[in-house]
Motif scaffolding. Structure first.
Motif, PDB file in Angstrom:
ATOM      1  N   GLY A   1     -75.868  27.019   5.075  1.00 18.72           N
ATOM      2  CA  GLY A   1     -75.011  27.859   5.902  1.00 18.72           C
ATOM      3  C   GLY A   1     -74.600  27.151   7.187  1.00 18.72           C
ATOM      4  N   ARG A   2     -75.528  26.396   7.780  1.00 16.00           N
ATOM      5  CA  ARG A   2     -75.204  25.656   9.003  1.00 16.00           C
ATOM      6  C   ARG A   2     -74.150  24.583   8.730  1.00 16.00           C
ATOM      7  NH1 ARG A   2     -81.132  25.466   9.480  1.00 16.00           N
ATOM      8  NH2 ARG A   2     -81.820  27.077  10.961  1.00 16.00           N
ATOM      9  N   VAL A   3     -74.344  23.823   7.660  1.00 17.42           N
ATOM     10  CA  VAL A   3     -73.390  22.754   7.330  1.00 17.42           C
ATOM     11  C   VAL A   3     -72.010  23.337   7.065  1.00 17.42           C
ATOM     12  CG1 VAL A   3     -72.793  21.028   5.581  1.00 17.42           C
ATOM     13  CG2 VAL A   3     -75.125  21.128   6.486  1.00 17.42           C
ATOM     14  N   TRP A   4     -71.950  24.441   6.337  1.00 13.21           N
ATOM     15  CA  TRP A   4     -70.664  25.075   6.052  1.00 13.21           C
ATOM     16  C   TRP A   4     -69.976  25.507   7.347  1.00 13.21           C
ATOM     17  CZ3 TRP A   4     -67.687  25.117   1.947  1.00 13.21           C
ATOM     18  CH2 TRP A   4     -66.644  26.043   1.864  1.00 13.21           C
ATOM     19  N   ASP A   5     -70.739  26.064   8.283  1.00 18.72           N
ATOM     20  CA  ASP A   5     -70.171  26.481   9.570  1.00 18.72           C
ATOM     21  C   ASP A   5     -69.745  25.271  10.401  1.00 18.72           C
ATOM     22  OD1 ASP A   5     -70.599  29.115   8.903  1.00 18.72           O
ATOM     23  OD2 ASP A   5     -72.513  29.270   9.984  1.00 18.72           O
TER      24      ASP A   5
END
Length: 291
Positions: free
Chosen positions: A75-79
């Motif tokens: 989720g962090r990488v996608w954001d």
């Protein structure tokens, strides 16, 4: 006695010294010219490469099981990618999904090209460019070791597992796939080791190594291999763009630290006139080739 006669011990002029030096300079042994003396022992190299592969595979398995952390990091990488305005992975996948044949080819490329292409690259260098082989093997080992550290410290679920991406797991839907349907129980591969992408990092090193080791005007076409690999790993939703960016950064650091031999048998033939091929000075210096 004629007073004009020159002394017997008169030193030879420059032309005489130059002629004598050309005729007395020892020629290198044929085996040295061919570079056979710099090729590392085959058995040692096989054991080394296989050993590195086993250590890497075992290390990846140690990173398995961190499911919750892997999804949080995903989720962090996608954001981060959206904040950096990177192009969406979905655009590449949409292009592949126009036909079953295209996406099947992409899955096949992902599953079958990675290891054989790298192995063929190392074998060819070992046989034809020993100095470049040693350099490339060191770079690949350094990049792989750094990747293993990241896999252990930053487990990451690929985009095909992240529901918010809206991406399709093309390997499971269309085939073929190298991964089990249940990531948490997959005993063959750690599916939570997406960053960095060694698919892309190794492919880029294959291209760099072949460009450095060959002299053809067409050698830059080797860059198509990492380009296709990038489109495949993103289009099949196995990796984020950021995975390839991090792999490129690691490779860049490795190339900056592990230097290419200054002169090789390949470049020597292009930088010396043919008339000097038999001279001792024309024998190339293979820096670190045997280590």
């Amino acid at each position: 006695m004629n007073s004009q006669t020159e002394p017997a011990d008169r030193p030879p002029d420059a032309a005489t010294r130059w002629t004598h030096q050309r005729h007395t300079t020892a020629r290198p042994a044929p085996s040295a010219t061919r570079g056979t003396l710099v090729r590392p022992p085959l058995v040692r190299e096989l054991l080394l490469v296989v050993g590195l592969f086993v250590v890497y595979k075992a290390g990846r398995q140690l990173a398995d099981g961190h499911t919750a952390e892997a999804f949080r990091n995903a989720g962090r990488v996608w954001d981060w990618e959206r904040s950096a305005h990177l192009p969406g992975e979905g655009a590449v996948q949409s292009a592949l999904l126009h036909g079953d044949t295209l996406v099947h080819l992409a899955n096949t490329y992902y599953a079958t090209v990675h290891f054989p292409a790298t192995a063929a690259f190392l074998i060819w260098l070992y046989l034809r460019r020993p100095a470049h082989y040693v350099w490339s093997r060191r770079v690949l080992a350094a990049v792989t070791a750094a990747a293993l550290v990241l896999h252990l410290t930053f487990p990451l679920a690929p985009p095909r597992m992240l529901a918010t991406t809206g991406l399709v797991d093309t390997g499971q839907v269309y085939g073929p796939t190298v991964y089990g349907a249940r990531p948490a129980t997959d005993s063959v591969a750690n599916q939570f080791a997406a960053m960095p992408s060694l698919h892309f990092g190794w492919a880029l090193m294959v291209a760099v190594g072949l460009i450095a080791a060959t002299g053809s005007r067409w050698r830059w076409l080797w860059l198509l291999h990492p380009l296709f690999t990038l489109l495949v790993i993103v289009g099949t939703a196995n990796h984020y763009w950021l995975d390839a960016i991090v792999a490129t950064a690691l490779l860049g650091i490795a190339l900056a630290v592990i230097h290419l031999p200054h002169r090789t048998l390949t470049t020597a033939g292009r930088t010396r006139p043919a008339a000097d091929a038999g001279s001792a000075e024309s024998l190339p210096e293979l820096v670190g080739a045997g280590r």
